[in-house]
Design a protein around this motif. Structure first.
Motif, PDB file in Angstrom:
ATOM      1  N   LEU A 595      -5.859 -26.087  -0.150  1.00 21.88           N
ATOM      2  CA  LEU A 595      -7.177 -26.452  -0.644  1.00 21.88           C
ATOM      3  C   LEU A 595      -8.008 -25.190  -0.780  1.00 21.88           C
ATOM      4  CD1 LEU A 595      -9.404 -28.544  -1.318  1.00 21.88           C
ATOM      5  CD2 LEU A 595      -9.890 -28.670   1.143  1.00 21.88           C
ATOM      6  N   ASN A 596      -8.261 -24.754  -2.022  1.00 21.73           N
ATOM      7  CA  ASN A 596      -9.051 -23.552  -2.280  1.00 21.73           C
ATOM      8  C   ASN A 596     -10.545 -23.876  -2.274  1.00 21.73           C
ATOM      9  OD1 ASN A 596      -6.978 -21.525  -2.755  1.00 21.73           O
ATOM     10  ND2 ASN A 596      -6.439 -22.781  -4.526  1.00 21.73           N
ATOM     11  N   ASN A 597     -11.349 -22.839  -2.162  1.00 17.15           N
ATOM     12  CA  ASN A 597     -12.789 -23.068  -2.103  1.00 17.15           C
ATOM     13  C   ASN A 597     -13.388 -23.405  -3.469  1.00 17.15           C
ATOM     14  OD1 ASN A 597     -12.727 -20.625  -3.406  1.00 17.15           O
ATOM     15  ND2 ASN A 597     -13.962 -19.524  -1.898  1.00 17.15           N
ATOM     16  N   SER A 598     -12.546 -23.442  -4.501  1.00 15.78           N
ATOM     17  CA  SER A 598     -13.031 -23.827  -5.828  1.00 15.78           C
ATOM     18  C   SER A 598     -12.469 -25.170  -6.290  1.00 15.78           C
ATOM     19  CB  SER A 598     -12.653 -22.744  -6.848  1.00 15.78           C
ATOM     20  OG  SER A 598     -11.252 -22.575  -6.893  1.00 15.78           O
ATOM     21  N   ASP A 599     -11.701 -25.828  -5.441  1.00 17.98           N
ATOM     22  CA  ASP A 599     -11.027 -27.065  -5.842  1.00 17.98           C
ATOM     23  C   ASP A 599     -11.970 -28.262  -5.817  1.00 17.98           C
ATOM     24  OD1 ASP A 599      -8.703 -25.786  -6.286  1.00 17.98           O
ATOM     25  OD2 ASP A 599      -7.730 -26.372  -4.412  1.00 17.98           O
ATOM     26  N   ARG A 600     -12.060 -28.938  -6.954  1.00 13.76           N
ATOM     27  CA  ARG A 600     -12.794 -30.193  -7.047  1.00 13.76           C
ATOM     28  C   ARG A 600     -11.866 -31.355  -6.705  1.00 13.76           C
ATOM     29  NH1 ARG A 600     -18.333 -29.162  -7.430  1.00 13.76           N
ATOM     30  NH2 ARG A 600     -18.516 -27.092  -8.373  1.00 13.76           N
ATOM     31  N   THR A 601     -12.457 -32.531  -6.552  1.00 14.28           N
ATOM     32  CA  THR A 601     -11.686 -33.695  -6.127  1.00 14.28           C
ATOM     33  C   THR A 601     -10.515 -33.963  -7.056  1.00 14.28           C
ATOM     34  OG1 THR A 601     -13.693 -34.665  -5.196  1.00 14.28           O
ATOM     35  CG2 THR A 601     -11.833 -36.140  -5.560  1.00 14.28           C
ATOM     36  N   ARG A 602     -10.754 -33.891  -8.367  1.00 12.59           N
ATOM     37  CA  ARG A 602      -9.694 -34.206  -9.319  1.00 12.59           C
ATOM     38  C   ARG A 602      -8.522 -33.241  -9.199  1.00 12.59           C
ATOM     39  NH1 ARG A 602      -9.647 -38.177  -9.812  1.00 12.59           N
ATOM     40  NH2 ARG A 602     -11.546 -38.710 -10.931  1.00 12.59           N
ATOM     41  N   THR A 603      -8.806 -31.957  -8.930  1.00 12.38           N
ATOM     42  CA  THR A 603      -7.734 -30.972  -8.764  1.00 12.38           C
ATOM     43  C   THR A 603      -6.896 -31.272  -7.533  1.00 12.38           C
ATOM     44  OG1 THR A 603      -9.106 -29.277  -9.808  1.00 12.38           O
ATOM     45  CG2 THR A 603      -7.241 -28.513  -8.499  1.00 12.38           C
ATOM     46  N   VAL A 604      -7.551 -31.619  -6.439  1.00 12.12           N
ATOM     47  CA  VAL A 604      -6.835 -31.929  -5.199  1.00 12.12           C
ATOM     48  C   VAL A 604      -5.952 -33.161  -5.393  1.00 12.12           C
ATOM     49  CG1 VAL A 604      -7.087 -32.518  -2.760  1.00 12.12           C
ATOM     50  CG2 VAL A 604      -8.673 -30.897  -3.815  1.00 12.12           C
ATOM     51  N   ILE A 605      -6.484 -34.175  -6.076  1.00 17.75           N
ATOM     52  CA  ILE A 605      -5.706 -35.391  -6.329  1.00 17.75           C
ATOM     53  C   ILE A 605      -4.475 -35.061  -7.172  1.00 17.75           C
ATOM     54  CG2 ILE A 605      -5.725 -37.615  -7.535  1.00 17.75           C
ATOM     55  CD1 ILE A 605      -8.630 -37.943  -6.700  1.00 17.75           C
ATOM     56  N   THR A 606      -4.658 -34.248  -8.210  1.00 18.24           N
ATOM     57  CA  THR A 606      -3.530 -33.867  -9.074  1.00 18.24           C
ATOM     58  C   THR A 606      -2.455 -33.125  -8.287  1.00 18.24           C
ATOM     59  OG1 THR A 606      -5.012 -33.708 -10.983  1.00 18.24           O
ATOM     60  CG2 THR A 606      -2.875 -32.604 -11.153  1.00 18.24           C
ATOM     61  N   ALA A 618      -4.651 -39.002 -12.788  1.00 19.66           N
ATOM     62  CA  ALA A 618      -5.367 -38.714 -11.545  1.00 19.66           C
ATOM     63  C   ALA A 618      -6.585 -39.610 -11.372  1.00 19.66           C
ATOM     64  CB  ALA A 618      -5.791 -37.243 -11.513  1.00 19.66           C
ATOM     65  N   GLU A 619      -7.120 -40.147 -12.473  1.00 19.59           N
ATOM     66  CA  GLU A 619      -8.292 -41.019 -12.378  1.00 19.59           C
ATOM     67  C   GLU A 619      -7.973 -42.351 -11.698  1.00 19.59           C
ATOM     68  OE1 GLU A 619     -10.011 -41.537 -16.175  1.00 19.59           O
ATOM     69  OE2 GLU A 619     -10.595 -39.418 -16.414  1.00 19.59           O
ATOM     70  N   GLU A 620      -6.689 -42.649 -11.543  1.00 15.94           N
ATOM     71  CA  GLU A 620      -6.306 -43.905 -10.916  1.00 15.94           C
ATOM     72  C   GLU A 620      -6.360 -43.830  -9.392  1.00 15.94           C
ATOM     73  OE1 GLU A 620      -2.456 -44.803 -12.378  1.00 15.94           O
ATOM     74  OE2 GLU A 620      -3.105 -45.057 -14.464  1.00 15.94           O
ATOM     75  N   TYR A 621      -6.686 -42.639  -8.852  1.00 16.88           N
ATOM     76  CA  TYR A 621      -6.677 -42.477  -7.400  1.00 16.88           C
ATOM     77  C   TYR A 621      -8.005 -41.908  -6.915  1.00 16.88           C
ATOM     78  CZ  TYR A 621      -1.647 -43.212  -7.613  1.00 16.88           C
ATOM     79  OH  TYR A 621      -0.408 -43.754  -7.823  1.00 16.88           O
ATOM     80  N   MET A 622      -8.285 -42.144  -5.658  1.00 14.75           N
ATOM     81  CA  MET A 622      -9.432 -41.537  -4.996  1.00 14.75           C
ATOM     82  C   MET A 622      -8.927 -40.781  -3.767  1.00 14.75           C
ATOM     83  SD  MET A 622     -11.301 -44.679  -2.956  1.00 14.75           S
ATOM     84  CE  MET A 622     -11.842 -45.443  -4.474  1.00 14.75           C
ATOM     85  N   LEU A 623      -9.688 -39.768  -3.369  1.00 15.13           N
ATOM     86  CA  LEU A 623      -9.328 -38.936  -2.222  1.00 15.13           C
ATOM     87  C   LEU A 623     -10.195 -39.313  -1.029  1.00 15.13           C
ATOM     88  CD1 LEU A 623      -7.555 -36.480  -1.329  1.00 15.13           C
ATOM     89  CD2 LEU A 623      -9.538 -35.046  -1.840  1.00 15.13           C
ATOM     90  N   VAL A 624      -9.538 -39.559   0.111  1.00  9.11           N
ATOM     91  CA  VAL A 624     -10.232 -40.019   1.314  1.00  9.11           C
ATOM     92  C   VAL A 624      -9.813 -39.157   2.497  1.00  9.11           C
ATOM     93  CG1 VAL A 624     -10.583 -41.966   2.879  1.00  9.11           C
ATOM     94  CG2 VAL A 624     -10.270 -42.384   0.433  1.00  9.11           C
ATOM     95  N   GLN A 625     -10.781 -38.672   3.260  1.00  5.86           N
ATOM     96  CA  GLN A 625     -10.477 -37.982   4.511  1.00  5.86           C
ATOM     97  C   GLN A 625     -10.612 -38.954   5.667  1.00  5.86           C
ATOM     98  OE1 GLN A 625     -13.029 -34.718   5.637  1.00  5.86           O
ATOM     99  NE2 GLN A 625     -11.786 -34.176   7.427  1.00  5.86           N
ATOM    100  N   LEU A 626      -9.597 -38.978   6.532  1.00  5.39           N
ATOM    101  CA  LEU A 626      -9.623 -39.857   7.699  1.00  5.39           C
ATOM    102  C   LEU A 626     -10.338 -39.157   8.846  1.00  5.39           C
ATOM    103  CD1 LEU A 626      -5.943 -41.195   7.629  1.00  5.39           C
ATOM    104  CD2 LEU A 626      -7.970 -42.154   6.539  1.00  5.39           C
ATOM    105  N   VAL A 627     -11.337 -39.814   9.392  1.00  7.78           N
ATOM    106  CA  VAL A 627     -12.072 -39.288  10.544  1.00  7.78           C
ATOM    107  C   VAL A 627     -12.161 -40.393  11.584  1.00  7.78           C
ATOM    108  CG1 VAL A 627     -13.416 -37.644   9.195  1.00  7.78           C
ATOM    109  CG2 VAL A 627     -14.288 -39.956   9.522  1.00  7.78           C
TER     110      VAL A 627
END
Length: 676
Positions: A595-606, A618-627
C-alpha cells in the motif's frame, strides 16, 4: 527393531504442537518400515513391518534451547538444523553468546547430577565438537576479532583443556596464527575488486578508446569475471533482512553487509557507465549514439548466454532509465530487430507476478553447466540468437543471479514474520524460511565455480576510468541532446511497429523532475544505496521506499534537486476476499499487497483482485478494514494510506459491493460500519 525410512517419500501428517522446557515443537506422524529380525532354533526369519513414529521439528525456543538442540543422543550432526542455525543466528544472538552457551553445554556433560547416561553424555560431547569444527571452518569470519581474537583464544583454551591434541585444538591454533600473520583474505575489506588504482593506471596501456572498439563477447566476459568474483565472495547471511534494517544491533554484534555492498557497487557501476557512454559526448549524431545503444544490447545478449543476470539487469535498467529512453531520435535509429531483442531481454526482469520469468529461469538454468542444456526449447530464448549461441554451447559455466530478487524476498520475510512469538520465544520457523532463500544463493555460488574466465586488466582499468554522472546530470545531458519539445513531437513514432515494447513514454512536467526506476539498484552516484524496503517500525509493517531507501550507510536519503526522489512510504497490508458462505469472522485467506502513500481505494481493490485471481470490474467491490468492534469502509476517492487505522492490525476485506435481494434486484449493502 531398526526403523528405516522407506525408499518412497514418507507420508507426513501434522499431529499438533508440544511445548517442553522453553521450546515449542511441531509434531508430525510419519509412516516408516522397520526390519524385524527374530532368530529361530534352526534359521533366521526376517520380514518387513510398518509403524508410525512421531517426528518433532523445533518451531520456537529460547536461545539456550536452540543451541542445546544442536546436540544429539547419537553423536551425529543434525546437518539441516545446524546449517539453518549457523546461517541465521546473527539476527537474534552474537557469536560470543552462542559460543559461551556451546562451551557451557559441553562442561555440563561432566556434571554427574545431569540426568543422562554416560554414553549419552559422550555422544553429546562428540556432537558439540563437530559443531565447533563446522562453525570454525564454514563461518571463520565470526572469529575474526583483531587484535585480541578473544573467541578463538577461548576455543583454543577449551580444546586444550578437554580435547588436548585433538583436531579442534589444532584448527583453532592454525586459524589464530593465520589471522595474526595477516594471511586471511581480509574480512574487514569490502571484497571489491579494485582495478583502477594509480599504479595500474600508470603501468597499463589503454588500448580501448571507445566502447565500439571492444568485441561484444570480450566485454561480456570481463563483466562476468568481475560479477563472478564478487558473487563467489558473497556472504549469504549478510543478505538477511535483519542485517539491512540494522536490527542486528539488538544482538550487540554488528554485521556489516560488505559483500552485498560490493555487489551493489558493481551493479551501479555497470548501469551508470551504460548511461554515461551514451550521453557523455554531446556532439555525437543520433546515428552514432544509436550504435552505442545497439552495442549495449549486443553485450546484454552475450550476458544472457553467459547466464549473467546481474549485469544483464544492470544494462536493461540503464537503457530503460528516464535519461536514455526519452531519446526518441536515438531509438528511431536503432535497428528494429535489436529493439525486439532488447524487449525480450527486459521481459526477463518483469515485475509481473513477483518476477516470475526471472525466477523460472534461475530454477531451470541455475545448475545447468552448459548453455545448450537450457537453450533448446526455452520459451525465454531470444530471437536471432542462434548465430551466437553455438559459441557458448560447449563452454562450461555457472549462473550469476540478479541479487535484488533474493534481497527482496528476504526483506519481505523479515517484514511479514515476527522474530519472537508472543511468549518471547525465538521464532525458528522464520529462520527456516530465510534459510530456504540462503540455500538457493549457496547452490548458485557452487555453480559459479564452473566459470573459467581470464581477467583482462586493460579492460578493467578502461572500464573503471569511464566517467559517471548522477541522475540530475544525466537528465540535463539528455535534455541538451534532445530538448523536451523535440522529444514530445517525435516520441510517438518510436516503436510503433514493435509488439510488446518495454517502454512506456510519459511526459515530464519539467526538465528538472526526472522519473526514476523503482526496479533496480541504480539511483545516484552514491553506490551504497539499494532500492529495497527497509523496516522502520518494530511492531508494525510500515516501510519506507525510494530509489535509495535501503542504504548500506544506513542514512535516510531524501535528497532533492533531482538527485533522488522523495521518500515514498508504504505498508504491507493483508487483504482477504469475502466469500458468500462466510461472515467476517470466518475470513482467513489473506493475500499481502503493498500500500503506497499515493494509492486510492480503487487502486488497492484492483491490486487485491489481481492477487486473489479475481476477474471483473473493481467497481463491483468495496474495501473494508477490520477493527475491533467494527470495520472501516473506504470511499472510492479516499487515499487509503492516510485513512487506515494504524492502531490495529492492517487486515482488510474485499467485499462485493452489490448483493441480489429476493426480487432479483441489486442493492448496495449498508453494514454497521464507520464510514470515512
Amino acid at each position: 527393531m531398526n526403523p528405516i525410512i522407506d525408499g518412497l517419500q514418507p507420508s507426513l501428517k501434522l499431529w499438533g504442537e508440544e511445548e517442553i522446557d522453553g521450546a515449542i515443537y511441531t509434531v508430525y506422524l510419519k509412516k516408516v518400515r522397520y526390519h524385524h529380525t527374530c532368530i529361530d532354533s534352526s534359521e533366521q526369519i526376517s520380514h518387513l513391518e510398518w509403524e508410525t513414529i512421531r517426528m518433532k521439528i523445533l518451531k520456537a525456543g529460547t536461545l539456550e534451547k536452540l543451541v542445546e538442540s544442536l546436540t544429539t543422543d547419537t553423536g551425529e550432526l543434525e546437518s539441516t538444523y545446524m546449517n539453518i542455525f549457523l546461517s541465521t543466528y546473527r539476527s537474534f544472538a552474537s557469536p560470543n553468546q552462542v559460543l559461551s552457551i556451546l562451551l557451557n553445554r559441553y562442561e555440563q556433560m561432566h556434571n554427574e547430577s545431569l540426568q543422562l547416561t554416560p554414553e549419552t553424555k559422550d555422544q553429546h560431547k562428540r556432537t558439540l565438537e563437530k559443531v565447533l569444527l563446522v562453525w570454525l571452518d564454514m563461518y571463520s569470519e565470526d572469529f575474526y576479532e583483531p587484535p585480541q581474537y578473544l573467541s578463538l583464544l577461548k576455543v583454543k583454551e577449551f580444546a586444550s583443556k578437554y580435547i588436548h591434541g585433538g583436531v579442534l585444538e589444532l584448527r583453532a591454533k592454525h586459524r589464530l596464527l593465520k589471522y595474526k600473520r595477516g594471511e586471511c583474505e581480509g574480512f574487514a575489506s569490502n571484497h571489491s575488486l579494485d582495478f583502477c588504482n594509480e599504479v595500474k593506471l600508470k603501468c597499463l596501456s589503454l588500448d580501448y578508446f571507445s566502447i565500439l572498439d571492444i568485441p561484444d563477447k570480450e566485454f561480456a566476459l570481463q563483466l562476468t569475471y568481475t560479477d563472478n568474483e564478487l558473487f563467489k565472495k558473497l556472504v549469504p547471511y549478510q543478505c538477511l533482512g535483519a542485517t539491512w534494517s540494522r536490527r542486528d544491533k539488538i544482538t550487540g554484534w554488528n554485521v556489516s553487509p560488505s559483500s552485498v555492498t560490493a555487489t551493489v557497487n558493481q551493479f551501479n557501476a555497470v548501469s551508470l557507465r551504460v548511461i554515461s557512454t551514451i550521453l557523455s559526448d554531446p556532439l555525437l549524431k543520433a546515428s552514432v549514439r544509436a550504435r552505442i545503444v545497439t552495442k549495449w544490447i549486443n553485450i546484454a545478449q552475450e550476458l544472457r548466454l553467459l547466464k549473467n543476470f546481474s549485469s544483464l539487469k544492470a544494462i536493461t535498467a540503464a537503457l530503460q532509465s528516464n535519461s536514455i529512453h526519452r531519446l526518441s531520435k536515438v531509438w528511431l535509429s536503432v535497428p528494429r530487430e535489436k529493439i525486439e531483442i532488447f524487449s525480450e531481454l527486459a521481459k526477463i526482469f518483469s515485475e509481473e507476478n513477483n518476477q516470475t520469468n526471472c525466477r523460472e529461469l534461475l530454477i531451470k538454468e541455475g545448475s545447468a553447466k552448459f548453455v545448450n542444456a537450457v537453450w533448446i526449447n526455452n520459451k525465454h530464448s531470444l530471437k536471432n540468437s542462434e548465430k551466437i549461441a553455438h559459441d557458448h554451447a560447449c563452454t562450461m559455466q555457472g549462473t550469476i543471479p540478479y541479487l535484488g530478487t533474493f534481497l527482496t524476498d528476504l526483506t519481505m520475510i523479515d517484514a511479514a514474520i515476527p522474530d519472537y512469538l508472543p511468549n518471547g520465544l525465538i521464532n525458528f520457523d522464520k529462520k527456516r524460511k530465510e534459510f530456504e532463500i540462503l540455500a538457493q544463493i549457496k547452490l548458485l555460488q557452487s555453480a559459479a565455480n564452473s566459470y573459467d574466465i581470464q581477467v583482462n586488466e586493460d579492460f578493467q582499468v578502461w572500464f573503471s576510468s569511464i566517467p559517471v554522472f548522477d541522475e540530475k546530470e544525466s537528465y540535463e545531458l539528455s535534455c541538451s541532446i534532445e530538448p523536451q519539445d523535440a522529444m514530445i513531437h517525435s516520441k510517438k513514432h518510436v516503436f510503433d511497429n514493435v509488439k510488446n515494447s518495454v517502454f512506456k513514454w510519459s511526459h515530464q512536467k519539467s526538465d528538472s523532475t526526472p522519473s526514476t526506476s523503482s526496479n533496480d539498484f541504480l539511483c545516484d552516484k552514491n553506490f551504497n544505496e539499494i532500492n529495497l524496503p527497509s523496516i522502520v517500525k518494530e511492531n508494525g509493517i510500515k516501510m519506507s521506499k525510494s530509489c535509495s531507501s535501503l542504504s548500506i550507510s544506513h542514512h535516510n536519503s531524501n535528497m532533492h534537486n533531482g538527485k533522488c526522489a522523495p521518500l515514498q512510504d508504504f505498508y504491507i497490508i493483508k487483504v482477504s476476499l469475502e466469500q458468500k458462505s462466510c461472515d467476517i469472522g470466518g475470513i482467513n485467506m489473506y493475500k499481502s499487497i503493498m500500500l503506497n502513500n499515493s494509492d486510492r481505494t480503487r487502486t488497492v481493490i484492483t491490486n487485491a483482485m489481481l492477487k486473489h485471481g479475481v476477474d471483473g470490474d473493481a467497481e463491483e467491490y468495496m474495501l473494508v478494514q477490520l477493527v475491533p468492534g467494527g470495520e472501516i469502509v473506504f470511499p472510492d476517492s479516499a487515499n487509503v494510506y492516510y485513512a487506515v487505522n494504524r492502531n490495529h492490525e492492517l487486515k482488510f476485506v474485499l467485499r462485493p459491493r452489490y448483493k441480489t435481494d429476493g426480487k432479483g434486484k441489486k442493492r448496495t449493502p449498508s453494514p454497521l460500519s464507520k464510514y470515512l
